[in-house]
Design a protein around this motif. Structure first.
Motif, PDB file in Angstrom:
ATOM      1  N   TYR A 265       6.981   4.340   1.247  1.00 23.29           N
ATOM      2  CA  TYR A 265       6.433   3.979  -0.062  1.00 23.29           C
ATOM      3  C   TYR A 265       4.905   4.014  -0.035  1.00 23.29           C
ATOM      4  CZ  TYR A 265       5.851   1.666  -4.559  1.00 23.29           C
ATOM      5  OH  TYR A 265       5.511   1.374  -5.857  1.00 23.29           O
ATOM      6  N   ASP A 266       4.302   3.571   1.066  1.00 21.46           N
ATOM      7  CA  ASP A 266       2.839   3.661   1.183  1.00 21.46           C
ATOM      8  C   ASP A 266       2.394   5.125   1.088  1.00 21.46           C
ATOM      9  OD1 ASP A 266       2.602   0.932   1.474  1.00 21.46           O
ATOM     10  OD2 ASP A 266       2.493   0.991   3.670  1.00 21.46           O
ATOM     11  N   PHE A 267       3.142   6.005   1.747  1.00 19.94           N
ATOM     12  CA  PHE A 267       2.836   7.443   1.664  1.00 19.94           C
ATOM     13  C   PHE A 267       2.967   7.939   0.237  1.00 19.94           C
ATOM     14  CE2 PHE A 267       4.947  11.661   1.467  1.00 19.94           C
ATOM     15  CZ  PHE A 267       3.857  12.453   1.805  1.00 19.94           C
ATOM     16  N   ARG A 268       4.028   7.551  -0.444  1.00 20.76           N
ATOM     17  CA  ARG A 268       4.242   8.003  -1.826  1.00 20.76           C
ATOM     18  C   ARG A 268       3.122   7.521  -2.744  1.00 20.76           C
ATOM     19  NH1 ARG A 268       6.915  11.898  -3.880  1.00 20.76           N
ATOM     20  NH2 ARG A 268       7.699  10.686  -5.630  1.00 20.76           N
ATOM     21  N   ILE A 269       2.618   6.325  -2.518  1.00 23.33           N
ATOM     22  CA  ILE A 269       1.501   5.841  -3.335  1.00 23.33           C
ATOM     23  C   ILE A 269       0.296   6.754  -3.152  1.00 23.33           C
ATOM     24  CG2 ILE A 269      -0.187   3.992  -3.613  1.00 23.33           C
ATOM     25  CD1 ILE A 269       2.045   2.002  -2.964  1.00 23.33           C
ATOM     26  N   ARG A 270      -0.031   7.072  -1.895  1.00 27.62           N
ATOM     27  CA  ARG A 270      -1.174   7.949  -1.639  1.00 27.62           C
ATOM     28  C   ARG A 270      -0.945   9.340  -2.220  1.00 27.62           C
ATOM     29  NH1 ARG A 270      -1.151   9.162   3.261  1.00 27.62           N
ATOM     30  NH2 ARG A 270       0.347   7.744   4.233  1.00 27.62           N
ATOM     31  N   GLN A 271       0.271   9.840  -2.064  1.00 23.70           N
ATOM     32  CA  GLN A 271       0.596  11.181  -2.547  1.00 23.70           C
ATOM     33  C   GLN A 271       0.530  11.265  -4.066  1.00 23.70           C
ATOM     34  OE1 GLN A 271       4.720  12.457  -2.111  1.00 23.70           O
ATOM     35  NE2 GLN A 271       4.036  14.466  -1.401  1.00 23.70           N
ATOM     36  N   ALA A 279      -0.114  -1.145  -2.689  1.00 19.70           N
ATOM     37  CA  ALA A 279       0.878  -1.573  -3.681  1.00 19.70           C
ATOM     38  C   ALA A 279       0.434  -2.849  -4.378  1.00 19.70           C
ATOM     39  CB  ALA A 279       2.230  -1.769  -3.002  1.00 19.70           C
ATOM     40  N   ASP A 280      -0.130  -3.790  -3.636  1.00 21.99           N
ATOM     41  CA  ASP A 280      -0.589  -5.049  -4.243  1.00 21.99           C
ATOM     42  C   ASP A 280      -1.716  -4.812  -5.236  1.00 21.99           C
ATOM     43  OD1 ASP A 280       1.254  -6.558  -2.856  1.00 21.99           O
ATOM     44  OD2 ASP A 280      -0.143  -7.183  -1.280  1.00 21.99           O
ATOM     45  N   GLU A 281      -2.657  -3.935  -4.882  1.00 24.77           N
ATOM     46  CA  GLU A 281      -3.770  -3.642  -5.790  1.00 24.77           C
ATOM     47  C   GLU A 281      -3.258  -2.986  -7.071  1.00 24.77           C
ATOM     48  OE1 GLU A 281      -7.538  -2.855  -2.790  1.00 24.77           O
ATOM     49  OE2 GLU A 281      -5.954  -1.340  -2.928  1.00 24.77           O
ATOM     50  N   ILE A 282      -2.334  -2.062  -6.938  1.00 27.37           N
ATOM     51  CA  ILE A 282      -1.783  -1.395  -8.115  1.00 27.37           C
ATOM     52  C   ILE A 282      -0.996  -2.384  -8.968  1.00 27.37           C
ATOM     53  CG2 ILE A 282      -0.086   0.338  -8.860  1.00 27.37           C
ATOM     54  CD1 ILE A 282      -1.020   2.064  -6.508  1.00 27.37           C
ATOM     55  N   HIS A 283      -0.239  -3.250  -8.338  1.00 25.82           N
ATOM     56  CA  HIS A 283       0.515  -4.272  -9.070  1.00 25.82           C
ATOM     57  C   HIS A 283      -0.441  -5.122  -9.916  1.00 25.82           C
ATOM     58  CE1 HIS A 283       4.306  -6.559  -9.498  1.00 25.82           C
ATOM     59  NE2 HIS A 283       3.529  -7.633  -9.585  1.00 25.82           N
ATOM     60  N   GLN A 284      -1.571  -5.502  -9.334  1.00 28.02           N
ATOM     61  CA  GLN A 284      -2.532  -6.332 -10.056  1.00 28.02           C
ATOM     62  C   GLN A 284      -3.190  -5.563 -11.200  1.00 28.02           C
ATOM     63  OE1 GLN A 284      -2.953  -9.581  -9.759  1.00 28.02           O
ATOM     64  NE2 GLN A 284      -4.396  -9.507 -11.482  1.00 28.02           N
ATOM     65  N   ILE A 285      -3.543  -4.312 -10.961  1.00 27.54           N
ATOM     66  CA  ILE A 285      -4.089  -3.484 -12.045  1.00 27.54           C
ATOM     67  C   ILE A 285      -3.094  -3.430 -13.202  1.00 27.54           C
ATOM     68  CG2 ILE A 285      -4.710  -1.119 -12.716  1.00 27.54           C
ATOM     69  CD1 ILE A 285      -5.774  -0.749  -9.827  1.00 27.54           C
ATOM     70  N   GLY A 286      -1.820  -3.272 -12.879  1.00 35.12           N
ATOM     71  CA  GLY A 286      -0.785  -3.231 -13.904  1.00 35.12           C
ATOM     72  C   GLY A 286      -0.712  -4.515 -14.707  1.00 35.12           C
TER      73      GLY A 286
END
Length: 583
Positions: A265-271, A279-286
């Motif tokens: 999942y970490d790879f998929r986020i970067r990709q 993931a935590d940073e994106i969750h907070q942005i959301g």
């Protein structure tokens, strides 16, 4: 045509030692693109590049390993070429290729590579839609298509064999996301095989370049093949899914529950985002975006005369006046909106795409379980227009107030405009036709929905709420996708969050959450990309003041095709600097 073995030897023996870094890079990318086309024969055919027209994609594990090995060799050679000897444009191309090759190598290290389908796509659907992306200029084109159909049973066997390995390794899709998936297999060839999409190129009267007797022979052979060997192959696929896959589908919805899932999942986020966000940073942005958009929705609801956002959304979801009564009525509404938008395009862009697009209904066998719309690129080389596909199933779940935002996203100025412009750019073929960064492509699609404000499309509170709901939908994705795959959310938690915060219908929410479950990380790209484009527009406007030209800004954003977000930032800020210096 070279074999893979010969091509591999040529690549291994190659070294960047021609006339200089520029020439070395040109030679490498020529060989890389040749490899891509041989490895992706239907891509080659879609670009009218001959020599691959009777072949299908190889899904085998051996082919996966071969691709990764070739990518690693290209990557090693690429890294020997010094940036110092390259011009600025070539340095950008080198960085783009390095990212693509690195991701190809890394992706092959995960067991999830064995997962060949999602809840909405797979090899069985790829072949079913192939005929719409090919040229049919002469008998040979039809013969090649028949050869591809004849090759499908073997491709199906290979894909099933790989998928059996996925089941053995614990790499299966969650049960809750796979409702009606079997119908997407069994529905491809109906009782009357001539009604199948597989037979579509053979419908109607003989083309001018083919005599009647030859045409009848082609039709009869196609029907025999589809009704015989292909029906058996699709039947075996459906049986395998029903008996060998569905009983072992995952009870956990998050990919992190799979072996190596958290790392994957970490790879998929970067990709998917082309960033280093966690993931935590994106969750907070959301969460922050959801709060901002919710406030705007409350203002629109008040302006519409409703006591609350929830009351307005309930009316939007249930009031019959917002829904078409027939598929044709919905398609007519979409067509009218599309033509209205066409007339506004010159106000926002200096460069307009030459390739047109059309609209079609989503195929019936996949419509009930898939999203509300999608776009399929055209092919200027083959004389094929782009296509905006609209879901006309479950009409009481397809509100008309979402059509303006949906149409600017899938048609113009969204996906069709961006992709058709890229197909026209004067750049190397491997970049023009072989690069796709989801954060850029989908970020542009979502940004285009915002351009609907400047077009005056959201001229009623319902349409404006539709636009906000669509933006909320993409913001909620940041929360839901990371929730499902990194925070152990259940499907019901995801559905509840979407229901609480968007105006999407129940059917759309269910289909969307199923999509996020079966396609980890992809949904993050939209909002992350859109936020970057909006940020760059604001920075450019602030720095240029009265010299800021919106049409020129848009042409700059699209002028290098699909690029990672850091490259996009560089090209926009270079444009700003050039404008300020008077260049």
């Amino acid at each position: 045509m070279r074999s893979f073995a010969i091509l591999a030897v040529a690549i291994m023996s190659a070294a960047p030692a021609l006339a200089g870094p520029q020439e070395d890079f040109a030679d490498l990318t020529e060989r890389y693109w040749e490899f891509v086309l041989e490895d992706n024969p239907t891509l080659a055919s879609s670009l009218a590049i001959e020599g691959h027209d009777d072949k299908l994609y190889d899904y085998s594990i051996e082919a996966m390993d071969r691709r990764a090995a070739m990518s690693a060799r290209f990557l090693s050679e690429l890294r020997q070429i010094p940036d110092s000897g390259l011009d600025e444009e070539t340095r950008i191309s080198k960085a783009i290729l390095e990212r693509s090759l690195s991701e190809a190598v890394e992706a092959n290290e995960f067991g999830q590579r064995l997962m060949l389908f999602t809840n909405r796509s797979g090899w069985h659907q790829a072949i079913a839609g192939l005929g719409r992306n090919l040229k049919f200029d002469d008998v040979e084109d039809y013969e090649n298509y028949l050869k591809r159909l004849a090759a499908y049973p073997a491709q199906n066997d290979t894909a099933i064999a790989v998928s059996r390995k996925a089941v053995e390794g614990g790499y299966t899709l969650p049960c809750v996301a796979m409702v009606d998936f079997e119908q997407s297999i069994s529905g491809v060839i109906p009782e009357d095989a001539s009604e199948s999409r597989l037979y579509e190129p053979f419908r109607g009267e003989a083309p001018d370049m083919i005599d009647a007797a030859t045409w009848r022979d082609l039709q009869q052979r196609a029907l025999k093949l589809i009704d015989g060997r292909l029906r058996l192959a699709y039947g075996e696929h459906a049986r395998w899914y029903r008996d060998e896959y569905a009983p072992y589908c995952s009870t956990e919805v998050g990919v992190s529950a799979q072996p190596g899932g958290a790392e994957y999942y970490d790879f998929r986020i970067r990709q998917m985002t082309t960033t280093e966000l966690s993931a935590d940073e994106i969750h907070q942005i959301g969460l922050e975006e959801v709060a901002r958009i919710r406030s705007e929705m409350e203002k629109v609801a008040a302006e519409a005369g409703f006591e609350s956002r929830e009351a307005f959304i309930e009316d939007l979801r249930t009031n019959p006046k917002y829904y078409a009564e027939t598929p044709e009525a919905l398609m007519q509404y979409v067509a009218r909106e599309a033509k209205k938008i066409d007339g506004m395009m010159p106000t926002l862009f200096g460069h307009l795409a030459r390739l047109p697009y059309g609209i079609r209904e989503i195929p019936a066998e996949i419509a009930p379980g898939t999203t509300t719309a999608y776009y399929n690129p055209g092919s200027p080389e083959n004389g094929i227009a782009g296509t905006y596909y609209v879901n006309t199933s479950k009409l009481d779940q397809r509100p008309l107030w979402e059509v303006p935002a949906l149409t600017v996203h899938e048609g113009v100025p969204g996906h069709h405009h961006q992709i058709a412009i890229q197909q026209e750019l004067d750049m190397p073929a491997w970049r023009k036709n072989g690069t796709f960064f989801t954060a850029f492509v989908e970020g542009w699609g979502l940004y285009s929905e915002r351009l609907g404000i400047e077009m005056g499309l959201y001229d009623t509170p319902a349409k404006d709420m539709g636009r906000l709901s669509y933006e909320m939908w993409r913001a909620a994705r940041l929360v839901v996708d990371t929730g499902l795959h990194s925070k152990n959310w259940s499907k019901q938690q995801a559905v509840d969050f979407m229901t609480e915060n968007t105006a999407l219908s129940e059917a759309n929410i269910d289909a969307e959450v199923n999509r996020y479950i079966s396609w980890p990380g992809q949904a993050l790209a939209y909002k992350i990309g859109e936020l970057k484009i909006r940020e760059l527009r604001g920075r450019a406007r602030d720095e240029l003041g009265e010299d800021f030209d919106l049409r020129e800004f848009h042409d700059v954003v699209l002028g290098q095709g699909s690029v990672p977000l850091d490259v996009l930032e560089m090209q926009v800020m270079n444009w700003v600097a050039a404008k300020k210096s008077g260049d």
